[in-house]
Design a protein around this motif. Sequence first.
Motif, PDB file in Angstrom:
ATOM      1  N   PRO A 175       0.812  -1.224   0.000  1.00 31.91           N
ATOM      2  CA  PRO A 175       0.000   0.000   0.000  1.00 31.91           C
ATOM      3  C   PRO A 175       0.848   1.278   0.000  1.00 31.91           C
ATOM      4  O   PRO A 175       0.489   2.260  -0.645  1.00 31.91           O
ATOM      5  CB  PRO A 175      -0.831  -0.112   1.285  1.00 31.91           C
ATOM      6  CG  PRO A 175      -0.891  -1.577   1.564  1.00 31.91           C
ATOM      7  CD  PRO A 175       0.429  -2.121   1.104  1.00 31.91           C
ATOM      8  N   VAL A 176       1.974   1.258   0.684  1.00 32.78           N
ATOM      9  CA  VAL A 176       2.853   2.428   0.712  1.00 32.78           C
ATOM     10  C   VAL A 176       3.497   2.625  -0.653  1.00 32.78           C
ATOM     11  O   VAL A 176       3.557   3.746  -1.171  1.00 32.78           O
ATOM     12  CB  VAL A 176       3.932   2.280   1.813  1.00 32.78           C
ATOM     13  CG1 VAL A 176       4.933   3.416   1.751  1.00 32.78           C
ATOM     14  CG2 VAL A 176       3.283   2.214   3.185  1.00 32.78           C
ATOM     15  N   VAL A 177       3.976   1.553  -1.246  1.00 35.81           N
ATOM     16  CA  VAL A 177       4.589   1.639  -2.577  1.00 35.81           C
ATOM     17  C   VAL A 177       3.573   2.166  -3.592  1.00 35.81           C
ATOM     18  O   VAL A 177       3.891   3.033  -4.412  1.00 35.81           O
ATOM     19  CB  VAL A 177       5.144   0.263  -3.007  1.00 35.81           C
ATOM     20  CG1 VAL A 177       5.600   0.280  -4.457  1.00 35.81           C
ATOM     21  CG2 VAL A 177       6.290  -0.156  -2.092  1.00 35.81           C
ATOM     22  N   LEU A 178       2.349   1.670  -3.533  1.00 37.51           N
ATOM     23  CA  LEU A 178       1.318   2.134  -4.466  1.00 37.51           C
ATOM     24  C   LEU A 178       0.978   3.609  -4.244  1.00 37.51           C
ATOM     25  O   LEU A 178       0.797   4.358  -5.215  1.00 37.51           O
ATOM     26  CB  LEU A 178       0.057   1.271  -4.334  1.00 37.51           C
ATOM     27  CG  LEU A 178       0.203  -0.166  -4.825  1.00 37.51           C
ATOM     28  CD1 LEU A 178      -1.053  -0.966  -4.505  1.00 37.51           C
ATOM     29  CD2 LEU A 178       0.530  -0.212  -6.308  1.00 37.51           C
ATOM     30  N   ALA A 179       0.898   4.032  -2.993  1.00 39.49           N
ATOM     31  CA  ALA A 179       0.626   5.443  -2.704  1.00 39.49           C
ATOM     32  C   ALA A 179       1.744   6.320  -3.242  1.00 39.49           C
ATOM     33  O   ALA A 179       1.487   7.375  -3.845  1.00 39.49           O
ATOM     34  CB  ALA A 179       0.453   5.656  -1.202  1.00 39.49           C
ATOM     35  N   LEU A 180       2.992   5.904  -3.045  1.00 43.30           N
ATOM     36  CA  LEU A 180       4.124   6.667  -3.567  1.00 43.30           C
ATOM     37  C   LEU A 180       4.084   6.731  -5.089  1.00 43.30           C
ATOM     38  O   LEU A 180       4.326   7.784  -5.689  1.00 43.30           O
ATOM     39  CB  LEU A 180       5.444   6.059  -3.094  1.00 43.30           C
ATOM     40  CG  LEU A 180       5.757   6.214  -1.609  1.00 43.30           C
ATOM     41  CD1 LEU A 180       6.905   5.305  -1.207  1.00 43.30           C
ATOM     42  CD2 LEU A 180       6.061   7.659  -1.266  1.00 43.30           C
ATOM     43  N   ALA A 181       3.762   5.612  -5.731  1.00 48.41           N
ATOM     44  CA  ALA A 181       3.714   5.565  -7.192  1.00 48.41           C
ATOM     45  C   ALA A 181       2.544   6.383  -7.741  1.00 48.41           C
ATOM     46  O   ALA A 181       2.692   7.105  -8.730  1.00 48.41           O
ATOM     47  CB  ALA A 181       3.614   4.117  -7.658  1.00 48.41           C
ATOM     48  N   ASP A 182       1.393   6.283  -7.098  1.00 45.75           N
ATOM     49  CA  ASP A 182       0.194   6.964  -7.589  1.00 45.75           C
ATOM     50  C   ASP A 182       0.200   8.469  -7.307  1.00 45.75           C
ATOM     51  O   ASP A 182      -0.235   9.264  -8.137  1.00 45.75           O
ATOM     52  CB  ASP A 182      -1.068   6.356  -6.971  1.00 45.75           C
ATOM     53  CG  ASP A 182      -1.343   4.945  -7.449  1.00 45.75           C
ATOM     54  OD1 ASP A 182      -0.766   4.541  -8.489  1.00 45.75           O
ATOM     55  OD2 ASP A 182      -2.113   4.237  -6.778  1.00 45.75           O
ATOM     56  N   LYS A 183       0.688   8.848  -6.142  1.00 39.82           N
ATOM     57  CA  LYS A 183       0.589  10.244  -5.705  1.00 39.82           C
ATOM     58  C   LYS A 183       1.893  11.020  -5.817  1.00 39.82           C
ATOM     59  O   LYS A 183       1.885  12.249  -5.740  1.00 39.82           O
ATOM     60  CB  LYS A 183       0.145  10.298  -4.237  1.00 39.82           C
ATOM     61  CG  LYS A 183      -1.191   9.673  -3.955  1.00 39.82           C
ATOM     62  CD  LYS A 183      -1.478   9.703  -2.472  1.00 39.82           C
ATOM     63  CE  LYS A 183      -2.823   9.099  -2.150  1.00 39.82           C
ATOM     64  NZ  LYS A 183      -3.112   9.178  -0.709  1.00 39.82           N
ATOM     65  N   GLY A 184       3.012  10.310  -5.898  1.00 41.03           N
ATOM     66  CA  GLY A 184       4.308  10.968  -5.772  1.00 41.03           C
ATOM     67  C   GLY A 184       4.659  11.075  -4.300  1.00 41.03           C
ATOM     68  O   GLY A 184       3.781  11.019  -3.427  1.00 41.03           O
ATOM     69  N   TRP A 185       5.943  11.219  -4.010  1.00 38.05           N
ATOM     70  CA  TRP A 185       6.378  11.165  -2.612  1.00 38.05           C
ATOM     71  C   TRP A 185       5.842  12.318  -1.776  1.00 38.05           C
ATOM     72  O   TRP A 185       5.463  12.137  -0.627  1.00 38.05           O
ATOM     73  CB  TRP A 185       7.890  11.061  -2.506  1.00 38.05           C
ATOM     74  CG  TRP A 185       8.665  12.274  -2.923  1.00 38.05           C
ATOM     75  CD1 TRP A 185       9.114  12.580  -4.174  1.00 38.05           C
ATOM     76  CD2 TRP A 185       9.084  13.346  -2.075  1.00 38.05           C
ATOM     77  NE1 TRP A 185       9.785  13.771  -4.160  1.00 38.05           N
ATOM     78  CE2 TRP A 185       9.788  14.267  -2.884  1.00 38.05           C
ATOM     79  CE3 TRP A 185       8.932  13.624  -0.718  1.00 38.05           C
ATOM     80  CZ2 TRP A 185      10.337  15.437  -2.381  1.00 38.05           C
ATOM     81  CZ3 TRP A 185       9.489  14.785  -0.209  1.00 38.05           C
ATOM     82  CH2 TRP A 185      10.178  15.678  -1.032  1.00 38.05           C
ATOM     83  N   ARG A 186       5.750  13.525  -2.359  1.00 39.57           N
ATOM     84  CA  ARG A 186       5.298  14.678  -1.574  1.00 39.57           C
ATOM     85  C   ARG A 186       3.846  14.499  -1.109  1.00 39.57           C
ATOM     86  O   ARG A 186       3.540  14.656   0.071  1.00 39.57           O
ATOM     87  CB  ARG A 186       5.426  15.960  -2.388  1.00 39.57           C
ATOM     88  CG  ARG A 186       6.842  16.409  -2.611  1.00 39.57           C
ATOM     89  CD  ARG A 186       6.873  17.663  -3.498  1.00 39.57           C
ATOM     90  NE  ARG A 186       8.214  18.017  -3.860  1.00 39.57           N
ATOM     91  CZ  ARG A 186       8.810  17.644  -4.988  1.00 39.57           C
ATOM     92  NH1 ARG A 186       8.171  16.895  -5.868  1.00 39.57           N
ATOM     93  NH2 ARG A 186      10.043  18.027  -5.237  1.00 39.57           N
ATOM     94  N   GLN A 187       2.963  14.185  -2.060  1.00 41.12           N
ATOM     95  CA  GLN A 187       1.541  14.053  -1.711  1.00 41.12           C
ATOM     96  C   GLN A 187       1.305  12.841  -0.821  1.00 41.12           C
ATOM     97  O   GLN A 187       0.490  12.892   0.103  1.00 41.12           O
ATOM     98  CB  GLN A 187       0.671  13.969  -2.963  1.00 41.12           C
ATOM     99  CG  GLN A 187      -0.807  14.120  -2.668  1.00 41.12           C
ATOM    100  CD  GLN A 187      -1.129  15.474  -2.048  1.00 41.12           C
ATOM    101  OE1 GLN A 187      -0.698  16.511  -2.528  1.00 41.12           O
ATOM    102  NE2 GLN A 187      -1.902  15.462  -0.968  1.00 41.12           N
ATOM    103  N   ALA A 188       2.014  11.749  -1.065  1.00 44.60           N
ATOM    104  CA  ALA A 188       1.858  10.557  -0.232  1.00 44.60           C
ATOM    105  C   ALA A 188       2.229  10.868   1.213  1.00 44.60           C
ATOM    106  O   ALA A 188       1.529  10.452   2.147  1.00 44.60           O
ATOM    107  CB  ALA A 188       2.710   9.412  -0.773  1.00 44.60           C
TER     108      ALA A 188
END
Length: 116
Positions: free
Chosen positions: A62-75
């Motif tokens: 879930p963290v990897v997907l959030a980083l990929a989908d949102k970018g590191w700043r938004q995640a």
Amino acid sequence: MKPGAVIVDVAIDQGGCFETSRPTTHTEPTFVVDGVVHYCVANMPGAVARTATYALNAATLPVVLALADKGWRQALKDDAGLRAGLNICNGHVTHPQVAEALGKKYMPAITQLAEL
């Protein structure tokens, strides 16, 4: 600790978490110091490698997907738990214990993320 308490030292591979810890094996996994049972088997996940791999994947995907989908700043903005793991951002120390240990000024991560 009370007699009969149990310590499971999951960091024994890196030297352990407790003064009384010492590495053990699956053959002789426990020992007692001051009435406290110690379980300090090195590489505990290795005993159940397949299960450990699935558990690690389930926890991190879930963290990897959030980083990929949102970018590191938004995640990081959206997830306080993920943000708590941020130590340095934009040249500022964003973790209070790291700032204290290094004798540096602490700047909250959310403040730094808002400025990016």
